[in-house]
Design a protein around this motif. Structure first.
Motif, PDB file in Angstrom:
ATOM      1  N   LEU A 330       0.823  -1.205   0.000  1.00  0.00           N
ATOM      2  CA  LEU A 330       0.000   0.000   0.000  1.00  0.00           C
ATOM      3  C   LEU A 330       0.867   1.270   0.000  1.00  0.00           C
ATOM      4  O   LEU A 330       0.623   2.210  -0.763  1.00  0.00           O
ATOM      5  N   LEU A 331       1.886   1.270   0.841  1.00  0.00           N
ATOM      6  CA  LEU A 331       2.737   2.461   0.946  1.00  0.00           C
ATOM      7  C   LEU A 331       3.585   2.652  -0.320  1.00  0.00           C
ATOM      8  O   LEU A 331       3.800   3.781  -0.772  1.00  0.00           O
ATOM      9  N   ILE A 332       4.042   1.558  -0.887  1.00  0.00           N
ATOM     10  CA  ILE A 332       4.849   1.665  -2.113  1.00  0.00           C
ATOM     11  C   ILE A 332       3.996   2.249  -3.239  1.00  0.00           C
ATOM     12  O   ILE A 332       4.435   3.138  -3.973  1.00  0.00           O
ATOM     13  N   ALA A 333       2.741   1.793  -3.337  1.00  0.00           N
ATOM     14  CA  ALA A 333       1.843   2.328  -4.366  1.00  0.00           C
ATOM     15  C   ALA A 333       1.637   3.828  -4.164  1.00  0.00           C
ATOM     16  O   ALA A 333       1.654   4.609  -5.114  1.00  0.00           O
ATOM     17  N   ALA A 334       1.477   4.250  -2.917  1.00  0.00           N
ATOM     18  CA  ALA A 334       1.269   5.673  -2.626  1.00  0.00           C
ATOM     19  C   ALA A 334       2.502   6.482  -3.014  1.00  0.00           C
ATOM     20  O   ALA A 334       2.395   7.537  -3.648  1.00  0.00           O
ATOM     21  N   LYS A 335       3.673   5.981  -2.649  1.00  0.00           N
ATOM     22  CA  LYS A 335       4.900   6.729  -2.955  1.00  0.00           C
ATOM     23  C   LYS A 335       5.186   6.732  -4.457  1.00  0.00           C
ATOM     24  O   LYS A 335       5.659   7.732  -5.007  1.00  0.00           O
ATOM     25  N   ASP A 336       4.880   5.618  -5.149  1.00  0.00           N
ATOM     26  CA  ASP A 336       5.058   5.583  -6.611  1.00  0.00           C
ATOM     27  C   ASP A 336       4.172   6.623  -7.289  1.00  0.00           C
ATOM     28  O   ASP A 336       4.509   7.141  -8.340  1.00  0.00           O
ATOM     29  N   ALA A 337       3.024   6.922  -6.658  1.00  0.00           N
ATOM     30  CA  ALA A 337       2.119   7.933  -7.218  1.00  0.00           C
ATOM     31  C   ALA A 337       2.447   9.326  -6.670  1.00  0.00           C
ATOM     32  O   ALA A 337       1.629  10.243  -6.752  1.00  0.00           O
ATOM     33  N   SER A 338       3.642   9.465  -6.065  1.00  0.00           N
ATOM     34  CA  SER A 338       4.118  10.754  -5.529  1.00  0.00           C
ATOM     35  C   SER A 338       3.210  11.350  -4.466  1.00  0.00           C
ATOM     36  O   SER A 338       3.052  12.572  -4.372  1.00  0.00           O
ATOM     37  N   LYS A 339       2.567  10.492  -3.675  1.00  0.00           N
ATOM     38  CA  LYS A 339       1.713  10.986  -2.596  1.00  0.00           C
ATOM     39  C   LYS A 339       2.565  11.273  -1.361  1.00  0.00           C
ATOM     40  O   LYS A 339       3.590  10.633  -1.142  1.00  0.00           O
ATOM     41  N   ARG A 340       2.075  12.218  -0.567  1.00  0.00           N
ATOM     42  CA  ARG A 340       2.761  12.510   0.695  1.00  0.00           C
ATOM     43  C   ARG A 340       2.058  11.763   1.825  1.00  0.00           C
ATOM     44  O   ARG A 340       0.845  11.907   2.001  1.00  0.00           O
ATOM     45  N   VAL A 341       2.819  10.978   2.543  1.00  0.00           N
ATOM     46  CA  VAL A 341       2.262  10.133   3.602  1.00  0.00           C
ATOM     47  C   VAL A 341       2.892  10.548   4.927  1.00  0.00           C
ATOM     48  O   VAL A 341       4.114  10.723   5.012  1.00  0.00           O
ATOM     49  N   VAL A 342       2.044  10.713   5.957  1.00  0.00           N
ATOM     50  CA  VAL A 342       2.555  11.038   7.293  1.00  0.00           C
ATOM     51  C   VAL A 342       1.869  10.111   8.299  1.00  0.00           C
ATOM     52  O   VAL A 342       0.939   9.381   7.946  1.00  0.00           O
ATOM     53  N   GLY A 343       2.326  10.158   9.522  1.00  0.00           N
ATOM     54  CA  GLY A 343       1.702   9.348  10.555  1.00  0.00           C
ATOM     55  C   GLY A 343       0.896  10.217  11.505  1.00  0.00           C
ATOM     56  O   GLY A 343       1.087  11.430  11.581  1.00  0.00           O
ATOM     57  N   TYR A 344      -0.032   9.586  12.229  1.00  0.00           N
ATOM     58  CA  TYR A 344      -0.670  10.241  13.370  1.00  0.00           C
ATOM     59  C   TYR A 344      -0.407   9.380  14.583  1.00  0.00           C
ATOM     60  O   TYR A 344      -0.672   8.180  14.593  1.00  0.00           O
ATOM     61  N   GLY A 345       0.136  10.014  15.627  1.00  0.00           N
ATOM     62  CA  GLY A 345       0.411   9.299  16.869  1.00  0.00           C
ATOM     63  C   GLY A 345       1.832   8.758  16.891  1.00  0.00           C
ATOM     64  O   GLY A 345       2.456   8.527  15.844  1.00  0.00           O
ATOM     65  N   ALA A 346       2.339   8.627  18.112  1.00  0.00           N
ATOM     66  CA  ALA A 346       3.667   8.032  18.302  1.00  0.00           C
ATOM     67  C   ALA A 346       3.578   7.006  19.434  1.00  0.00           C
ATOM     68  O   ALA A 346       4.322   7.051  20.401  1.00  0.00           O
ATOM     69  N   PRO A 347       2.633   6.068  19.298  1.00  0.00           N
ATOM     70  CA  PRO A 347       2.449   5.084  20.379  1.00  0.00           C
ATOM     71  C   PRO A 347       3.490   3.977  20.283  1.00  0.00           C
ATOM     72  O   PRO A 347       4.110   3.787  19.233  1.00  0.00           O
ATOM     73  N   GLU A 394      -0.879  22.280   8.319  1.00  0.00           N
ATOM     74  CA  GLU A 394       0.074  23.128   7.590  1.00  0.00           C
ATOM     75  C   GLU A 394       0.611  22.461   6.328  1.00  0.00           C
ATOM     76  O   GLU A 394       0.858  23.120   5.329  1.00  0.00           O
ATOM     77  N   THR A 395       0.794  21.145   6.367  1.00  0.00           N
ATOM     78  CA  THR A 395       1.472  20.492   5.234  1.00  0.00           C
ATOM     79  C   THR A 395       0.523  19.730   4.300  1.00  0.00           C
ATOM     80  O   THR A 395       0.946  19.258   3.245  1.00  0.00           O
ATOM     81  N   ARG A 396      -0.737  19.561   4.692  1.00  0.00           N
ATOM     82  CA  ARG A 396      -1.764  18.947   3.833  1.00  0.00           C
ATOM     83  C   ARG A 396      -1.326  17.651   3.144  1.00  0.00           C
ATOM     84  O   ARG A 396      -1.308  17.544   1.911  1.00  0.00           O
ATOM     85  N   PRO A 397      -1.001  16.615   3.922  1.00  0.00           N
ATOM     86  CA  PRO A 397      -0.574  15.354   3.309  1.00  0.00           C
ATOM     87  C   PRO A 397      -1.739  14.617   2.633  1.00  0.00           C
ATOM     88  O   PRO A 397      -2.902  14.861   2.962  1.00  0.00           O
ATOM     89  N   ASP A 398      -1.403  13.703   1.694  1.00  0.00           N
ATOM     90  CA  ASP A 398      -2.431  12.919   1.000  1.00  0.00           C
ATOM     91  C   ASP A 398      -2.956  11.782   1.877  1.00  0.00           C
ATOM     92  O   ASP A 398      -4.136  11.436   1.808  1.00  0.00           O
ATOM     93  N   TYR A 399      -2.048  11.188   2.675  1.00  0.00           N
ATOM     94  CA  TYR A 399      -2.463  10.075   3.531  1.00  0.00           C
ATOM     95  C   TYR A 399      -1.945  10.291   4.948  1.00  0.00           C
ATOM     96  O   TYR A 399      -0.805  10.718   5.139  1.00  0.00           O
ATOM     97  N   VAL A 400      -2.797   9.957   5.911  1.00  0.00           N
ATOM     98  CA  VAL A 400      -2.377   9.956   7.314  1.00  0.00           C
ATOM     99  C   VAL A 400      -2.530   8.519   7.838  1.00  0.00           C
ATOM    100  O   VAL A 400      -3.635   7.969   7.848  1.00  0.00           O
ATOM    101  N   VAL A 401      -1.410   7.912   8.217  1.00  0.00           N
ATOM    102  CA  VAL A 401      -1.449   6.554   8.777  1.00  0.00           C
ATOM    103  C   VAL A 401      -1.787   6.656  10.266  1.00  0.00           C
ATOM    104  O   VAL A 401      -1.070   7.314  11.031  1.00  0.00           O
ATOM    105  N   ILE A 402      -2.877   6.034  10.671  1.00  0.00           N
ATOM    106  CA  ILE A 402      -3.291   6.077  12.086  1.00  0.00           C
ATOM    107  C   ILE A 402      -2.551   4.966  12.831  1.00  0.00           C
ATOM    108  O   ILE A 402      -2.912   3.792  12.735  1.00  0.00           O
ATOM    109  N   LEU A 403      -1.514   5.337  13.563  1.00  0.00           N
ATOM    110  CA  LEU A 403      -0.702   4.323  14.252  1.00  0.00           C
ATOM    111  C   LEU A 403      -1.417   3.763  15.491  1.00  0.00           C
ATOM    112  O   LEU A 403      -1.398   2.560  15.700  1.00  0.00           O
ATOM    113  N   PRO A 404      -2.073   4.602  16.319  1.00  0.00           N
ATOM    114  CA  PRO A 404      -2.890   4.009  17.407  1.00  0.00           C
ATOM    115  C   PRO A 404      -4.265   3.635  16.861  1.00  0.00           C
ATOM    116  O   PRO A 404      -5.264   4.295  17.115  1.00  0.00           O
TER     117      PRO A 404
END
Ligand SMILES: [Zn+2]
Length: 436
Positions: A330-347, A394-404
């Motif tokens: 999933l993440l490789i497909a997102a990065k191949d499509a030049s999407k910006r991916v970030v995380g939410y949470g640091a659990p 502020e940075t408006r990412p395409d995907y937010v990975v919900i870690l918790p």
């Protein structure tokens, strides 16, 4: 599985090796409850750093310790467990987890306090003791109602936060020793509780024996811990970390309590932490408390699922590996499509997941967390930077990975605004998916 060192240990245990045929002591050690040799892997997540060891910028240049995240299941008592690679002193003396930063966890604590005050008729004459009381997030609700409460918490920094909020707290590890000290001061607990602390105890026998000593004759112990059945059935391998030494079923925890003169008489299944149990126990000789129908029911379901057989545990590792491949796809497909991916949470669980999957800032630009302690620090192992939540707007990412992922709904409603720019959520567990 033999080595010179183990042969020496085996000799030390058994005496002359030529007379006997000693079984070599396994390098993975013995069961922390029953002492049987550990031979069966539950899941091996490779090498991982301590998941609460958030790094300051100056530490990024240093060598970082990694330890095996290899979990075994005991074939005698079926306790799922991780060896004590790191002492609790190293882990818990300064702890980054402040329970008060989660709204849903606070609401859970308040409901619990109200329920127990009503159930046990607690008053100004009662004594409530919480072991692993963190920053006083729970005991504050007893203090507010005028019920004497005492916290026992090994991490000095979070204990200080509890005291500041008016919750008397001792900085101490709990076990027989701490229990004897309290009893010597004339304290016995009418309500003795521990939430998400039992798993974090390396010497589970000493801890449960301490509960038995401190409990008043008619008192009640309640303990909450993540339910092993949920972990297995919902593929929650990321809830495994070095700080969690044991993973309990109702059957395995009941055996441990029985061995120390405590009887589990009731259980509730909770949604917290991906699915937890709250067990109720009393002294074995306290016959006033009847075994509940809920307890008999869950016991029967665990037996039917095979929790007391090795076959229940063997398929788990293959599922963890499959999840790793799907998440990476999933993440490789997102990065191949030049999407910006970030995380939410640091659990903690995020750190297990990211280290196991080999995901660093090549996939996640950064993550955010509400806990200011973590801001400006970096995730252990993966060195992904941690910012305040405003960074997402502020940075408006395409995907937010919900870690918790256990707080999926709470987080999706907090971050509903990412839809303004077409942002989407990724939830990694139980099966990696894009959540709309
Ligand atoms: Zn065992």
């Amino acid at each position: 599985m033999t080595s010179v060192g183990n042969d020496i240990l085996a000799v030390a245990r058994t005496g002359a090796p030529e007379d006997t045929n000693p079984e070599p002591l396994p390098p993975q050690g013995v069961c922390r409850f029953c002492g049987a040799a550990l031979r069966h892997t539950f899941v091996d997540l490779g090498m991982s750093p301590l998941c609460e060891n958030y790094l300051r910028p100056v530490e990024l240049q240093d060598m970082e310790p990694f330890y095996p995240l290899h979990v075994y299941v005991c074939d005698r008592c079926f306790l799922v467990q991780l060896r004590e690679y790191v002492s609790p002193k190293a882990i818990f003396s300064e702890y980054a987890y402040f329970a008060s930063y989660s709204d849903s966890w606070l609401a859970h604590a308040q409901r619990y306090a109200e329920l127990m005050i009503a159930k046990l008729h607690l008053s100004g004459e009662s004594q409530v003791v919480e072991v692993g009381s963190n920053d006083g997030y729970l005991l504050q609700y007893f203090v507010q109602r005028g019920i004497p409460a005492l916290g026992v918490e090994p991490a000095a920094n979070v204990a200080a936060a509890a005291v500041a909020r008016g919750v008397p707290t001792r900085v101490q590890f709990f076990g027989r020793g701490a229990a004897r000290d309290l009893v010597a001061e004339g304290r016995r607990a009418d309500l003795l509780l521990g939430n998400n602390v039992l798993a974090q105890v390396p010497d589970v026998n000493d801890f449960v024996a301490g509960l038995q000593l401190l409990l008043a004759p008619g008192g009640v112990v309640t303990i909450e811990f993540p339910h092993l059945m949920r972990l297995v059935e919902e593929n929650q391998f990321d809830t495994i970390y070095h700080e969690h030494f044991s993973y309990f079923s109702l059957l395995s925890v009941s055996r441990i309590f029985d061995a120390h003169g405590l009887r589990v008489y009731d259980v509730e299944e909770l949604k917290t932490h991906g699915g937890s149990l709250r067990i109720y126990a009393c002294h074995a000789e306290n016959h006033r408390r009847q075994t509940s129908a809920a307890l008999a029911d869950l016991r029967a379901r665990e037996m039917a699922a095979g929790v007391d057989t090795l076959a229940y545990y063997t398929p788990f590792e293959a599922r963890a590996r499959e999840t790793k491949r799907k998440f990476l796809t999933l993440l490789i497909a997102a990065k191949d499509a030049s999407k910006r991916v970030v995380g939410y949470g640091a659990p903690g669980k995020g750190n297990t997941l990211l280290n196991y999957c080999g995901i660093r800032s090549d996939f996640l630009d950064y993550t955010v967390d509400r806990n200011p302690y973590k801001h400006g620090r970096f995730l252990p192992g993966t060195h992904i930077p941690i910012y305040a939540p405003e960074r997402i707007r502020e940075t408006r990412p395409d995907y937010v990975v919900i870690l918790p992922w256990n707080l999926e709904r709470e987080i999706m409603s907090q971050l509903a605004y990412i839809r303004e720019w077409g942002g989407q959520f990724i939830v990694p567990i139980p099966v990696p998916r894009i959540a709309l």
